[in-house]
Design an enzyme around this catalytic site. Structure first.
Site, mmCIF file in Angstrom:
data_model
loop_
_atom_site.group_PDB
_atom_site.id
_atom_site.type_symbol
_atom_site.label_atom_id
_atom_site.label_comp_id
_atom_site.label_asym_id
_atom_site.label_seq_id
_atom_site.Cartn_x
_atom_site.Cartn_y
_atom_site.Cartn_z
ATOM 1 N N GLY A 61 106.619 -41.279 96.438
ATOM 2 C CA GLY A 61 105.601 -40.425 95.820
ATOM 3 C C GLY A 61 106.271 -39.232 95.164
ATOM 4 O O GLY A 61 107.464 -39.269 94.848
ATOM 5 N N LEU A 80 100.749 -31.299 94.870
ATOM 6 C CA LEU A 80 101.678 -31.784 93.851
ATOM 7 C C LEU A 80 102.841 -30.816 93.724
ATOM 8 O O LEU A 80 103.998 -31.201 93.610
ATOM 9 C CB LEU A 80 100.953 -31.925 92.510
ATOM 10 C CG LEU A 80 99.715 -32.824 92.520
ATOM 11 C CD1 LEU A 80 99.174 -32.977 91.109
ATOM 12 C CD2 LEU A 80 100.038 -34.177 93.099
ATOM 13 N N ARG A 124 88.610 -25.687 100.102
ATOM 14 C CA ARG A 124 87.994 -26.959 100.471
ATOM 15 C C ARG A 124 87.360 -26.943 101.850
ATOM 16 O O ARG A 124 86.276 -27.478 102.047
ATOM 17 C CB ARG A 124 89.054 -28.053 100.417
ATOM 18 C CG ARG A 124 89.491 -28.297 98.998
ATOM 19 C CD ARG A 124 90.658 -29.230 98.915
ATOM 20 N NE ARG A 124 90.971 -29.454 97.503
ATOM 21 C CZ ARG A 124 92.007 -30.163 97.079
ATOM 22 N NH1 ARG A 124 92.833 -30.709 97.952
ATOM 23 N NH2 ARG A 124 92.207 -30.324 95.795
ATOM 24 N N GLY A 128 109.180 -38.061 97.526
ATOM 25 C CA GLY A 128 110.267 -39.032 97.649
ATOM 26 C C GLY A 128 110.858 -39.399 96.304
ATOM 27 O O GLY A 128 112.080 -39.507 96.152
ATOM 28 N N GLU A 157 103.971 -34.322 101.850
ATOM 29 C CA GLU A 157 102.863 -34.314 102.804
ATOM 30 C C GLU A 157 103.340 -34.735 104.189
ATOM 31 O O GLU A 157 102.708 -34.411 105.198
ATOM 32 C CB GLU A 157 101.735 -35.251 102.316
ATOM 33 C CG GLU A 157 100.435 -35.076 103.090
ATOM 34 C CD GLU A 157 99.314 -35.994 102.606
ATOM 35 O OE1 GLU A 157 99.474 -36.625 101.542
ATOM 36 O OE2 GLU A 157 98.281 -36.061 103.292
#
Lengths: 249, 667, 304
Positions: free
Chosen positions: B43, B470, B338, B46, B454
């Site tokens: 991702g 991100l 959130r 990585g 993450e």
């Protein structure tokens, strides 16, 4: 909803494979196509049969992993979506649904509906990048203004998810839409223009070596593309290649 | 209880990283060629790490369980990426991004890490633009920004609703370049099943080739875990179907501490659950809250009528709508963080105001934004007299340009046109702030084993702000790990190639093999998904948006029972040595069944509410999270001892020298 | 610029298809304009057509162009078949269920088949006309006219006696009708003072000198082929079949062009939001009008 599924079963790369019929019941319209496949597999496992192997991951239409050829069309009858976004409301009670893997020499079947799309990665590795090392010292992001029109066009090309539906749909199993989307994106941006010549030559050469067919401009790829990548990109790649062919050393 | 050494450099906050970088050891280019690094996951964290390390000259072995590194779930991130560029001139700065992130994380993140993150954020944008990432631009050709929750500046860079995709493809293309050069050996369709320790150092992994089913040994001088979060422990989440905790959990079992597992982010704007057969939830980007207004009917009667299908949301006038976020949090309105937005939505639904047939949904309405944009556009078109229909059409065009793909996604899933009728949304599991404990170097408590993105716990505290994941993934991979790993590898320049025939490799492979055989031999009656769904239900009901001691204790007991049942009654079809997705799933669910329990244990232990962790026993009179900084301003890092229930808690005290801890307020 | 790029790469192969295809479209226009003279009735039409045929065979520039055309056809066909074989190989296992009609026109998917039919047509067409013209025997453009001429004088009355005597003429390349024979009123046989050597050369029998060159009468061959007798030509007994096959071939050509014309522009990268629609419409018009006009000629001849 009651359906008859005709699914391609192939135990491995060397198996001949065949279509097997599975009846399925209690399917609801708001299920996604892959939810339906899950239901089928649960039933098969409980019955002691081998579940149907299929690729999937994000299930929200962006990873490009899902890849089913449904009733004669890549990602099924709906437009601008991937298989995982296809919902059963698109089918009617009693319908027969054919489910097959992507078919192309460059995409050998691994099992059932799972194919190996490594060819696309190899095309990318041959030139689908800007050769810039990670440093933190590149120029400021706003140092080179890029017209919004070009940036938007580059973005539209860049939305390709690499699912391979273009190859699967093309009568010639050509990967031109995929390759041209990347060539186009980078050819439109000043950062990518520097290597444009080598990029297009290398990517096309790899594409040819991988055994994809040739483009005959049927336009099927763009129709079936879940991200609606335009044929403009193929035309742009054709121009890029022409330039490169005449000017490369 | 030991004290964890976070290895935070001394000095002024804003000097720590640069002076640290100036003094850490390096590996010269010739020696880099002799050093192997394993990176698990492709991702943003990585992929960027693999690319950057390979560019530096290390031999990188990258692993992903998907068929291509480009499929990693970072690709699904929609809204954007934060960076302290201050291109808008609205007062943004590194400090402000740092401050917002720490505050947004409810003061449970490490100051030094967050500051470093804010510092390198600007480089990320430069790097990505240089790679050809097509960020949104304004007509003048410069980059555009938008706002995200928890901040009062516009610092979010975006590419329509596909920012994660564009960034990941940027990292993937950087990886592709190195794959083409042979500097990265890419192992697709491989899943890491264990970490190999040699002399206490991470020296390799055992991975299963998911195509052939064979176990393969890979050696390296360092192992980087970048395998993402563990939201799928809830079964239904916005994570990809294959997202899993296994790599992180395996290193945890081998000695890496797992930090703050209870910090789970429940994202407020997801498409509500529609039925039992559902396998996956779909996110609607937080960026939609820039323009959408969240409401439920003001009158219970109206909500009831809507649930029963007697009324439509468009029948309700503005006076009868309760824009509950704007009402409760006038300063931030619809752009509260959130955790706050999710809890507020849950509160309304629990009070009976929810919509959808299930009563578990609120509206996200674009009508006023569409009209506002439409009027603007009409004015620009010199059509001041335009009818409301024309205005709404013009406005819809503008909204389409901003969020077209999200609206299309919603339409395809729900079969309702969000341009015409408000979207229905409900919170869903989205991101996990907790993860493998790492020090300032991103090294876990296992020497030579790193965790990034993450998969680690480091930067988001108890709640992550939108567009920060991100940023963190790429910061870790492009700009942090490549420096810090050299400091460790400087000792390894004379080690030479590590043999995979070492007894440690043989032993670990045999352990993995035994585990798989154990699973295959159960031959029970229930499918893997059956157990996973049950686990998910326990987690969502008791370890979800609101938690209490009773529920958590119950959950721990239930998960233990479920785990026993799993090991006695799961049915995995097929064989070990073949392409067998059910076995892959079973391997992952094993780990979720342990992790779930640790999450509940951690949640039970943390007697306070903070960010995504909300203990019903600890709330203010207005129902806001009530922190307890005196007792819980620490990172809870758990040590594995064989059973999750017997995990040992280690505390890393959080010291805030630059930010004053206050009750988080968005009012 | 390596050779492999220009000849072997998939895209370069397509450029060749596009270039040759577009050139052949030009050729079609030229060919059609010539053929349209077949609508021009009578001796004048015949003369115009045969003069045109002669011109086409003898003009140097046209000759060069015709060789380019032959090469184009060959290249277009060989390259096209090569591409088609490669394409076939690119999908070794076919779909059990393929709804290609949902995403593409059948013409676009059948270019190789359509092209092969056209190739067969071109071959037979060339045997029938081009081959005959170049290598076969084609009668010369002759004209027989009955002229009321004085044949004698009545010795008694001194009156001039006239009779219809048929004279035969060659049309010669210097533009004259040259009389070469007449029907002897007594023997009722043609007497000729010229003979044809090397197909078109007219020699005076007496002096053994070449006096002129005649035009080949392709016009009459065409008329005969499509069932019309004129100037004593051979009339094709299967003219109905010839007309039918010709018309079908033109329909096939039409489908080939419907996709091919615009496709060539796409292959060459000539695509632009402003012009692509125009190209497509022009292509569609071209694909319908040109083959239709070609087909109209034999139909006209046959049914006239």
């Amino acid at each position: 909803m009651k359906l008859t599924l005709k699914i391609w079963r192939q135990s491995g790369p060397n198996d001949k494979g065949q279509i097997v019929t599975y009846p399925i019941d209690n399917i609801e319209g708001d299920m996604s196509f892959l939810d339906m496949m899950d239901v089928l597999n649960e039933e098969l496992i409980v019955k002691g049969e081998d579940p149907v192997a299929f690729d999937h991951d994000c299930r929200e239409g962006i990873c490009g992993m899902c890849s089913l050829f449904i009733n004669g069309e890549a990602h099924g009858p709906d437009r601008a979506i991937t298989t995982c976004q296809l919902h059963m409301r698109k089918f009617s009670d009693g319908e027969t649904i054919y489910i097959e893997p992507w078919r192309a020499k460059a995409f050998p079947v691994i099992k059932d509906l799972v194919v190996d799309r490594g060819a696309l990665d190899r095309v990318m590795a041959s030139g689908g990048f800007v050769s810039v090392n990670t440093s933190g010292n590149t120029v400021d992001a706003n140092a080179i203004p890029i017209s919004k029109i070009d940036a938007d066009k580059a973005f539209e090309a860049a939305t390709c998810i690499g699912c391979g539906a273009c190859v699967a749909s093309c009568v010639n199993a050509s990967a031109m839409l995929f390759v041209s989307a990347k060539v186009s994106q980078l050819a439109l941006l000043p950062q990518g223009k520097i290597e444009a010549t080598e990029r297009v030559l290398n990517m096309v050469r790899t594409m040819d070596e991988e055994g994809f067919g040739n483009c005959t401009n049927t336009g099927a790829c763009a129709v079936e593309c879940p991200k609606e990548i335009s044929l403009d990109n193929i035309a742009r790649m054709n121009r890029e290649y022409f330039k490169a062919m005449l000017t490369s050393e | 209880m030991s004290i964890l050494d976070s290895k935070i450099p001394s000095g002024e906050l804003n000097q720590k990283w640069s002076s640290y970088k100036d003094h850490i050891r390096l590996v010269n280019p010739a020696n880099k060629r002799n050093i192997d690094i394993i990176v698990v996951g492709t991702g943003l964290a990585g992929g960027s790490a693999s690319a950057a390390l390979a560019e530096l000259g290390y031999n990188v072995k990258s692993f992903c369980f998907q068929d291509s590194p480009r499929r990693a779930h970072s690709i699904a991130a929609q809204g954007g990426i934060n960076a302290a560029k201050n291109y808008q001139g609205d007062g943004d700065s590194v400090f402000r991004l740092f401050y917002d992130t720490v505050k947004g994380g409810d003061y449970r993140a490490r100051e030094a890490n967050v500051y470093r993150l804010a510092e390198v954020s600007a480089s990320i944008i430069d790097q990505c633009v240089a790679q050809g990432v097509p960020f949104a631009r304004e007509y003048g050709g410069l980059l555009d920004n938008r706002s995200f929750g928890g901040s009062q500046v516009s610092r979010t860079f975006y590419a329509k609703g596909q920012t994660g995709q564009q960034l990941l493809l940027g990292a993937y293309s950087a990886m592709s370049r190195q794959i083409g050069k042979g500097k990265i050996q890419m192992y697709n369709r491989h899943e890491m099943l264990d970490l190999v320790l040699v002399d206490g150092k991470a020296r390799g992994i055992i991975a299963r080739n998911l195509v052939t089913g064979s176990l393969e040994r890979f050696s390296a001088h360092a192992v980087v875990i970048a395998s993402g979060g563990y939201g799928n422990v809830f079964y239904l989440s916005t994570n990809a179907m294959g997202s899993n905790v296994s790599a992180a959990w395996k290193v945890h079992k081998k000695g890496a501490y797992f930090a703050n597992p209870c910090y789970t982010q429940i994202h407020p704007t997801c498409i509500p659950v529609s039925g039992d057969h559902q396998s996956k939830l779909t996110l609607m980007s937080e960026s939609l809250r820039n323009d959408g207004r969240i409401w439920v009917p003001k009158n219970l009667e109206d909500s009831k009528a809507i649930r029963e299908g007697r009324m439509k949301p468009t029948d309700i006038t503005d006076e009868n709508k309760d824009f509950f976020l704007e009402r409760r949090y006038p300063a931030f309105g619809n752009l509260v963080p959130r955790d706050v937005a999710s809890r507020a939505a849950k509160e309304r639904c629990d009070a009976g105001f929810g919509v959808n047939t299930t009563g578990e949904a609120v509206y996200l309405d674009f009508a006023s934004a569409i009209e506002r944009y439409g009027r603007e556009k009409a004015r620009m078109n010199h059509d001041g007299e335009a009818s409301i229909e024309i205005i709404m059409d013009l406005g819809a065009e503008v909204v389409k340009a901003k969020y077209g793909n999200l609206f299309q996604m919603y339409y395809k899933i729900v079969d309702q046109d969000p341009y015409k009728t408000p979207m229905m949304i409900y919170p869903a599991v989205h991101y996990t702030m907790g993860g493998v404990w790492v020090d300032y170097n991103l090294m876990t408590t296992i020497t030579g084993c790193y965790a990034t993105g993450e998969a680690n716990f480091s930067d988001h505290g108890a709640n992550r702000l939108g567009a920060s994941a991100l940023m963190q993934g790429l910061a870790d991979g492009y700009f942090v790990l490549p420096y810090t790993i050299a400091d460790y590898l400087a000792d390894d320049i004379r080690t030479g190639k590590i043999s995979t025939d070492l007894p440690e490799f043989v032993q670990t492979e045999n352990d993995v093999k035994a585990n798989i055989e154990r699973l295959m031999n159960i031959k029970g009656t229930k499918t893997v998904d059956y157990f996973h769904k049950r686990l998910g239900k326990i987690m969502w009901d008791k370890v979800g948006m609101a938690r209490n001691a009773e529920g958590l204790n119950w959950a721990i007991a239930e998960i233990q029972k479920l785990r026993e049942e799993f090991y006695s009654n799961v049915r995995i079809p097929g064989t070990v040595d073949s392409f067998n997705p059910e076995l892959d799933k079973a391997n992952r669910v094993c780990d979720f069944l342990e992790l779930g329990e640790l999450m509940a244990k951690d949640a039970l232990d943390r007697e306070e509410s903070c960010g995504g962790h909300f203990r019903e026993e600890h709330q203010t009179e207005e129902g806001e999270a009530q922190r307890n900084d005196d007792k819980y301003a620490y990172v809870a890092a758990w040590e594995y001892t064989g059973k999750p229930s017997e995990a040992i808690l280690h505390k890393e005290a959080l010291v805030f020298d630059n930010i004053k801890l206050v009750q988080r307020s968005y009012k | 610029m390596s050779k492999s790029v220009i000849l072997k790469s998939s895209i370069a192969k397509k450029y060749w298809m596009a270039f040759t295809g577009l050139f052949l479209c030009l050729f079609l226009v030229g060919h059609l304009l010539g053929n349209l003279q077949l609508f021009y009735a009578g001796e004048e039409g015949r003369r115009a057509f045969n003069e045109y045929a002669y011109f086409m065979q003898h003009n140097l520039l046209i000759k060069v162009m015709s060789y380019v055309t032959y090469l184009s056809i060959l290249f277009h066909a060989i390259d096209g078949l090569l591409l088609a074989f490669q394409n076939k190989k690119a999908r070794p296992v076919q779909y059990a269920m393929n709804k290609a009609s949902a995403n593409s026109s059948s013409a676009s998917r059948q270019m190789a088949l359509l092209g092969s039919i056209i190739l067969i047509f071109i071959a037979t067409h060339m045997v029938n006309f081009w081959g005959k013209m170049h290598f076969g025997e084609i009668p010369l453009h002759t004209l027989t006219k009955a002229v009321n001429v004085p044949i004698s004088q009545d010795p008694n009355t001194g009156q001039i006696v006239k009779a219809d005597i048929e004279f035969s003429y060659f049309l010669t390349t210097n533009g004259e009708y040259k009389q070469y024979a007449y029907k002897d009123p007594k023997t009722k046989l043609f007497e000729s003072q010229m003979e044809v050597r090397e197909e078109t050369k007219l020699f005076d029998k007496n002096s053994n000198l070449e006096v002129a060159e005649g035009y080949k009468d392709l016009h009459s061959v065409v008329m005969g082929f499509f069932g019309k007798s004129a100037n004593g030509n051979d009339v094709n007994e299967l003219a109905w079949l010839a007309v039918l096959l010709y018309t079908i071939s033109m329909a096939v050509l039409s489908f080939h062009l419907m996709h091919g014309f615009a496709s060539a522009f796409q292959t060459l990268g000539l695509r632009h939001p402003r012009y692509t629609a125009i190209i497509k419409n022009v292509g569609m018009g071209f694909a319908i009008i040109v083959p239709a006009a070609f087909a109209a000629i034999p139909l006209y001849i046959f049914f006239k």
